[in-house]
Design an enzyme around this catalytic site. Sequence first.
Site, PDB file in Angstrom:
ATOM      1  N   ASN A  51      46.083  51.809  36.649  1.00  0.00           N
ATOM      2  CA  ASN A  51      46.866  51.962  37.878  1.00  0.00           C
ATOM      3  C   ASN A  51      48.211  51.283  37.686  1.00  0.00           C
ATOM      4  O   ASN A  51      49.221  51.714  38.231  1.00  0.00           O
ATOM      5  CB  ASN A  51      46.131  51.321  39.062  1.00  0.00           C
ATOM      6  CG  ASN A  51      47.013  51.226  40.288  1.00  0.00           C
ATOM      7  OD1 ASN A  51      47.371  52.238  40.869  1.00  0.00           O
ATOM      8  ND2 ASN A  51      47.408  50.007  40.658  1.00  0.00           N
ATOM      9  N   HIS A  52      48.177  50.200  36.895  1.00  0.00           N
ATOM     10  CA  HIS A  52      49.380  49.392  36.695  1.00  0.00           C
ATOM     11  C   HIS A  52      49.347  48.775  35.304  1.00  0.00           C
ATOM     12  O   HIS A  52      48.299  48.765  34.649  1.00  0.00           O
ATOM     13  CB  HIS A  52      49.434  48.271  37.741  1.00  0.00           C
ATOM     14  CG  HIS A  52      48.131  47.524  37.819  1.00  0.00           C
ATOM     15  ND1 HIS A  52      47.163  47.821  38.761  1.00  0.00           N
ATOM     16  CD2 HIS A  52      47.601  46.532  37.064  1.00  0.00           C
ATOM     17  CE1 HIS A  52      46.112  47.039  38.580  1.00  0.00           C
ATOM     18  NE2 HIS A  52      46.346  46.247  37.545  1.00  0.00           N
ATOM     19  N   ARG A  57      34.815  51.473  32.898  1.00  0.00           N
ATOM     20  CA  ARG A  57      34.782  51.109  34.317  1.00  0.00           C
ATOM     21  C   ARG A  57      36.228  51.296  34.763  1.00  0.00           C
ATOM     22  O   ARG A  57      37.136  50.607  34.268  1.00  0.00           O
ATOM     23  CB  ARG A  57      34.315  49.662  34.470  1.00  0.00           C
ATOM     24  CG  ARG A  57      34.284  49.146  35.923  1.00  0.00           C
ATOM     25  CD  ARG A  57      35.588  48.494  36.290  1.00  0.00           C
ATOM     26  NE  ARG A  57      35.527  47.809  37.569  1.00  0.00           N
ATOM     27  CZ  ARG A  57      36.576  47.227  38.129  1.00  0.00           C
ATOM     28  NH1 ARG A  57      37.761  47.242  37.526  1.00  0.00           N
ATOM     29  NH2 ARG A  57      36.472  46.629  39.278  1.00  0.00           N
ATOM     30  N   ASP A  61      39.327  50.970  36.840  1.00  0.00           N
ATOM     31  CA  ASP A  61      39.839  50.007  37.805  1.00  0.00           C
ATOM     32  C   ASP A  61      40.613  50.712  38.918  1.00  0.00           C
ATOM     33  O   ASP A  61      41.397  51.642  38.653  1.00  0.00           O
ATOM     34  CB  ASP A  61      40.781  49.044  37.043  1.00  0.00           C
ATOM     35  CG  ASP A  61      41.213  47.854  37.864  1.00  0.00           C
ATOM     36  OD1 ASP A  61      40.344  47.083  38.284  1.00  0.00           O
ATOM     37  OD2 ASP A  61      42.430  47.697  38.083  1.00  0.00           O
ATOM     38  N   GLU A  93      46.675  57.754  43.714  1.00  0.00           N
ATOM     39  CA  GLU A  93      47.486  57.851  44.934  1.00  0.00           C
ATOM     40  C   GLU A  93      48.892  58.390  44.609  1.00  0.00           C
ATOM     41  O   GLU A  93      49.556  57.869  43.709  1.00  0.00           O
ATOM     42  CB  GLU A  93      47.591  56.437  45.506  1.00  0.00           C
ATOM     43  CG  GLU A  93      48.328  56.285  46.774  1.00  0.00           C
ATOM     44  CD  GLU A  93      48.292  54.814  47.213  1.00  0.00           C
ATOM     45  OE1 GLU A  93      47.650  54.530  48.216  1.00  0.00           O
ATOM     46  OE2 GLU A  93      48.891  53.969  46.520  1.00  0.00           O
ATOM     47  N   GLU A  95      35.753  52.014  40.402  1.00  0.00           N
ATOM     48  CA  GLU A  95      35.880  51.051  41.494  1.00  0.00           C
ATOM     49  C   GLU A  95      36.559  51.754  42.658  1.00  0.00           C
ATOM     50  O   GLU A  95      37.766  52.011  42.611  1.00  0.00           O
ATOM     51  CB  GLU A  95      36.738  49.855  41.039  1.00  0.00           C
ATOM     52  CG  GLU A  95      36.865  48.813  42.129  1.00  0.00           C
ATOM     53  CD  GLU A  95      38.034  47.855  41.935  1.00  0.00           C
ATOM     54  OE1 GLU A  95      37.971  46.745  42.466  1.00  0.00           O
ATOM     55  OE2 GLU A  95      39.027  48.221  41.267  1.00  0.00           O
ATOM     56  N   HIS A 132      32.648  40.195  39.672  1.00  0.00           N
ATOM     57  CA  HIS A 132      33.604  39.208  39.167  1.00  0.00           C
ATOM     58  C   HIS A 132      34.698  38.870  40.176  1.00  0.00           C
ATOM     59  O   HIS A 132      35.481  37.957  39.942  1.00  0.00           O
ATOM     60  CB  HIS A 132      34.235  39.738  37.882  1.00  0.00           C
ATOM     61  CG  HIS A 132      34.990  41.017  38.104  1.00  0.00           C
ATOM     62  ND1 HIS A 132      34.359  42.205  38.390  1.00  0.00           N
ATOM     63  CD2 HIS A 132      36.312  41.290  38.116  1.00  0.00           C
ATOM     64  CE1 HIS A 132      35.278  43.155  38.546  1.00  0.00           C
ATOM     65  NE2 HIS A 132      36.463  42.620  38.391  1.00  0.00           N
ATOM     66  N   ASP A 133      34.789  39.617  41.269  1.00  0.00           N
ATOM     67  CA  ASP A 133      35.803  39.336  42.287  1.00  0.00           C
ATOM     68  C   ASP A 133      35.175  38.550  43.437  1.00  0.00           C
ATOM     69  O   ASP A 133      34.007  38.182  43.376  1.00  0.00           O
ATOM     70  CB  ASP A 133      36.383  40.658  42.805  1.00  0.00           C
ATOM     71  CG  ASP A 133      37.301  41.309  41.774  1.00  0.00           C
ATOM     72  OD1 ASP A 133      37.964  40.572  41.017  1.00  0.00           O
ATOM     73  OD2 ASP A 133      37.352  42.550  41.734  1.00  0.00           O
TER      74      ASP A 133
HETATM   75  C1  NOJ Z   1      40.119  45.237  40.509  1.00  0.00           C
HETATM   76  C2  NOJ Z   1      39.614  44.133  39.654  1.00  0.00           C
HETATM   77  O1  NOJ Z   1      38.230  43.998  39.862  1.00  0.00           O
HETATM   78  C3  NOJ Z   1      40.381  42.898  40.042  1.00  0.00           C
HETATM   79  O2  NOJ Z   1      39.856  41.755  39.425  1.00  0.00           O
HETATM   80  C4  NOJ Z   1      41.841  43.111  39.707  1.00  0.00           C
HETATM   81  O3  NOJ Z   1      42.603  42.027  40.158  1.00  0.00           O
HETATM   82  C5  NOJ Z   1      42.383  44.361  40.367  1.00  0.00           C
HETATM   83  N1  NOJ Z   1      41.520  45.485  40.236  1.00  0.00           N
HETATM   84  C6  NOJ Z   1      43.719  44.756  39.776  1.00  0.00           C
HETATM   85  O4  NOJ Z   1      43.555  45.257  38.487  1.00  0.00           O
END
Ligand code: NOJ
Length: 555
Positions: free
Chosen positions: A107-108, A203, A205, A212, A247, A314-315
């Site tokens: 995405n970035h 996975r 992200d 978008e 995700e 992990h978040d």
């Molecule tokens: C989702 C990831 O799980 C998170 O840790 C990350 O900061 C953001 N995407 C941006 O890549």
Amino acid sequence: MSIARTSDVWWKNTVFYCLDVETFQDGDGDGVGDFQGLTQRIDYLAGLGVGCIWLMPFHPSPNRDDGYDITDYYTVDPRLGDLGDFVEFIRTARDRGIRVIADLVVNHTSEEHPWFQASREDPDGPFGDFYVWRAEKPEDGPTGLIFPGVQEEIWTRDEVRGQYYLHRFYRHQPDLNVATPKVRHEIEKIVGFWLELGLSGFRVDAVNFLIEVDGIEEPGDLDPHGFLGNLRAFLNRRDGQAVMLGEVNLEPEDVRRFFGDEDGDELHMCLNFNLNQAVGLGLVRHDAEPIRRCLEALLPLPPDNQWGNFVRNHDEWSLDKLSESERQEVFDAFGPDPAMQLYGRGLRRRLPTMMDGDQGWIRLAYALTFGLPGAPVLFYGEEIGMAENLEIPGRLSVRAPMQWSSGPNGGFSTAEPDQLRRPVVQGAFGPDEVNVADQQQDEQSLLNWMERLIRARKATPEIGHGDWRPLETATTAVLALRYDWEGRTVLVVHNLAAEPAALQLEPGDTSGWEGLSRIFGEAEYRLDAGRVTVDLQGFGSCWLRVRCANDTIRW
Ligand code: NOJ
């Protein structure tokens, strides 16, 4: 679907294990985990029964978002090893029957990525349109901050180019412009590169932000879901069995779109954030009703798609899909101190501390999650009951080093403690009390229990592949599901309350049923005149397989 075909869609019935190379095992004593160290630990993961390792980002990065800010997609962060170490790791994993997927963060990029540097310096050059630029800060376009309190805006003016660039995440993570064919081509090249080196998929992200087009000045005729479908088609042309686990933290009907149309031709899998949050609420309330409601709200998936179900990741534990009062209930029970909360929507803790170390409750949470429709996804350390270290800032609190033994640094590294990538967990859940080596010696440990759970889950493809429906229960504290697949039936029953529950289940059509065999759990059970009686302990679990007269295999 036959048993043999299940291996073609292997990801529907495997157990995923997410880890960060830099906090798993340090192999060279510099305080940072690496591929050499991880490779030494593959036999541990094989013993646990993991079917697929999910690697968090391992590319060169200024690490301002723990590697989710990449500066070079085609190599390995030198602190973690080199491409040779990566290939050795993949080869060893494959030898032990373990597949590997990795985060695809497109995405970035990092603002330090050479593409961004070229884009800001030369708007008319080959990378000029690689990012989402606007001469003025637009009135239209996407809204909403992903990291409220830390992030101030999503458009930032770049002094070099004199224009604004879009960043859905931190300002140092400029969004790539997927309306540019060259960018889409680069994404395919990245995918193709890592498939050649042995990955079995990705996975993906931030998928909803990746596709978008809102905010892009000239999106042309880019169809966002068409783009995702094309990426999937590319991936499966290169490797027919490769998977994309996405995700997508959106409402159920919006997530469904990311699987594609009735053929399910976009993401193969999505992480099930809705169900994860409903489970959190259910655990706190000791009531399965939120889970049942959520299961009903999830739209059915095409046959070759799957959910990824997890307890923690992990978040932060995002509870954004709950109502404000529901979220407050979970906060009150699991993280009342504001220091345990993040962004007003989540908790920066792991499960064992939230549950005050209550082994019965912790095990229930995992058995329940493994018994839900989907494939389970574990985060490293969950199998031993690792906790967070709240001293580590923000979301990183749950990313402390893996605890292998009670030795120095929990066996993670031989470096001095102040050299570690991150400090180990302190206190009652630190390595002295919670570690792999001790739990391996203890039959009753969480680790050995988890091994049994994983073994049971993998041997129950009815959960991964079957049709399911909830059964009526006299108490809403119990969740009972019936799975049917290939003429086989499995009943999965969990008690969310601390008190025992005696149940009489009416499973529906029982023609041909002769008896029941235990797959997992310790409850007493009986089949009697089309009714199933189950006596569950508090927080008890019971997975049963139906024996039929015409079974060719006796379970
Ligand atoms: C989702 C990831 O799980 C998170 O840790 C990350 O900061 C953001 N995407 C941006 O890549």
